[in-house]
Design an enzyme around this catalytic site. Structure first.
Site, mmCIF file in Angstrom:
data_model
loop_
_atom_site.group_PDB
_atom_site.id
_atom_site.type_symbol
_atom_site.label_atom_id
_atom_site.label_comp_id
_atom_site.label_asym_id
_atom_site.label_seq_id
_atom_site.Cartn_x
_atom_site.Cartn_y
_atom_site.Cartn_z
ATOM 1 N N LYS A 180 0.860 -1.065 0.641
ATOM 2 C CA LYS A 180 -0.189 -0.318 0.323
ATOM 3 C C LYS A 180 0.641 1.113 0.170
ATOM 4 O O LYS A 180 1.296 1.530 1.050
ATOM 5 C CB LYS A 180 -0.770 -0.062 1.424
ATOM 6 C CG LYS A 180 -1.872 1.452 1.392
ATOM 7 C CD LYS A 180 -3.134 1.119 2.593
ATOM 8 C CE LYS A 180 -3.661 2.346 2.734
ATOM 9 N NZ LYS A 180 -4.815 2.420 3.568
ATOM 10 N N LYS A 202 -2.331 -1.549 -3.331
ATOM 11 C CA LYS A 202 -3.122 -0.873 -3.660
ATOM 12 C C LYS A 202 -2.461 0.748 -3.491
ATOM 13 O O LYS A 202 -1.486 1.101 -3.061
ATOM 14 C CB LYS A 202 -4.103 -0.524 -2.090
ATOM 15 C CG LYS A 202 -4.676 0.836 -2.364
ATOM 16 C CD LYS A 202 -5.592 0.628 -0.837
ATOM 17 C CE LYS A 202 -6.661 2.448 -0.798
ATOM 18 N NZ LYS A 202 -7.036 2.054 0.761
#
Length: 324
Positions: A196, A248
């Site tokens: 992320k 992400k």
């Protein structure tokens, strides 16, 4: 010239192109993120994300019923409490908005799709960070893990089948797995937001969850310049017991997604984040791009890069008849 090899033969008609397509979007590969806000009696539009709303409990149940009817794979729930404090107390309150919503949704559609919950403190803290702060105002990794352990048990008891660990604390998967197992919740799965990145594309999400953040999250989310680090983080989370790995955002990190998908021994997903959604919607509203084609192309690219499933705000639209 009379070439013997003519690849264009397989592009001649829509039917031919559909027949030989290498990547397909199936409803079961789509997960719909949903926001529920404490105190609402009707859905509240999110200005930065046209078509997306903060739900009341009643409208959330209706939205998840629509999701189940569409045949998508799951929903990811984010809660927005009415009060916040330094440690995010509402996150572990059995009557807190996210846990109440999870119970309601699990009862409504838990047999039809996978009910998932965001396990992070940022929506619940008055400082907007994903963890507990120390005396210097920095995120205390290990103190945060204790909060995550309690959150995990609370969310599992509320009916979440898959916990989305999005805080990017070192050791979070191992800590949560240990807490779940100790509480007898061995069947509750973990989705690790393994790679992320500290991305500018989260901007509209801040409005969606009414984020209280000042500053940034660069001391715990990954540097966008680093590719190898994403693979390392994913490997650590898999070794700690993650059942699914997440990359992400999706769009700017397709290389990282492909790396992780090529090596992981568990499913790998990606999150098409708020900024990706907002850019396409805004450009389409200005007439600059073909909205439907851009939506399909963007999600196809994520799947083509190796994602087994995609969290996308267009999940219902893509699952609708005629789009898949």
């Amino acid at each position: 010239m009379n070439p013997l090899i003519r690849p264009r033969r397989l592009r001649t008609t829509p039917a031919m192109r559909r027949l030989v397509a290498e990547t397909r979007i199936h409803p079961a590969q789509l997960i719909l993120p949903l926001f529920v806000r404490e105190g609402l009696t009707a859905p509240a539009p999110i200005e930065a994300m046209p078509g997306v709303v903060q739900h009341s409990l009643d409208s959330l149940k209706a939205a998840t019923a629509d999701a189940a009817a569409a045949g998508i794979g799951g929903v990811m729930l984010f809660g927005i409490p009415s009060t916040r404090d330094a440690i995010g107390s509402a996150a572990t309150d059995a009557d807190g908005i996210l846990n109440r919503a999870t119970r309601a949704v699990a009862a409504e559609v838990g047999d039809a799709l996978v009910v998932q919950t965001d396990l992070c403190l940022d929506e619940f803290t008055d400082h907007g960070h994903c963890g507990v702060l120390d005396a210097r105002g920095l995120v205390d990794n290990d103190a945060t893990l204790e909060r995550y352990r309690d959150m995990a048990v609370a969310q599992a008891e509320a009916g979440s089948a898959l916990l989305g660990l999005s805080g990017m604390m070192d050791g979070q998967v191992a800590a949560v797995r240990d807490a779940l197992d100790a509480a007898g919740r061995t069947d509750t799965a973990i989705l690790a937001y393994a790679a992320k990145y500290a991305s500018a594309f989260y901007g509209p999400f801040r409005e969606a969850v009414d984020s209280q953040l000042t500053g940034d999250r660069r001391t715990y989310q990954q540097d966008p310049a680093n590719r190898i680090e994403g693979l390392r983080e994913a490997g650590l989370d898999e070794a700690e017991g993650a059942d699914v790995l997440m990359v992400k955002p999706a769009m700017s990190y397709l290389d990282v997604l492909a790396d992780v998908a090529a090596t992981a021994q568990v499913p790998v997903w990606a999150y098409q984040v708020s900024g990706e959604y907002a850019m396409i919607e805004a450009a389409a509203r200005n007439g600059w791009i073909d909205r439907d084609r851009a939506i399909r192309e963007s999600v196809t690219g994520i799947l083509r890069a190796g994602a087994g499933a995609v969290l996308t705000y267009w999940a219902l639209e893509l699952a609708a008849e005629g789009r898949v």
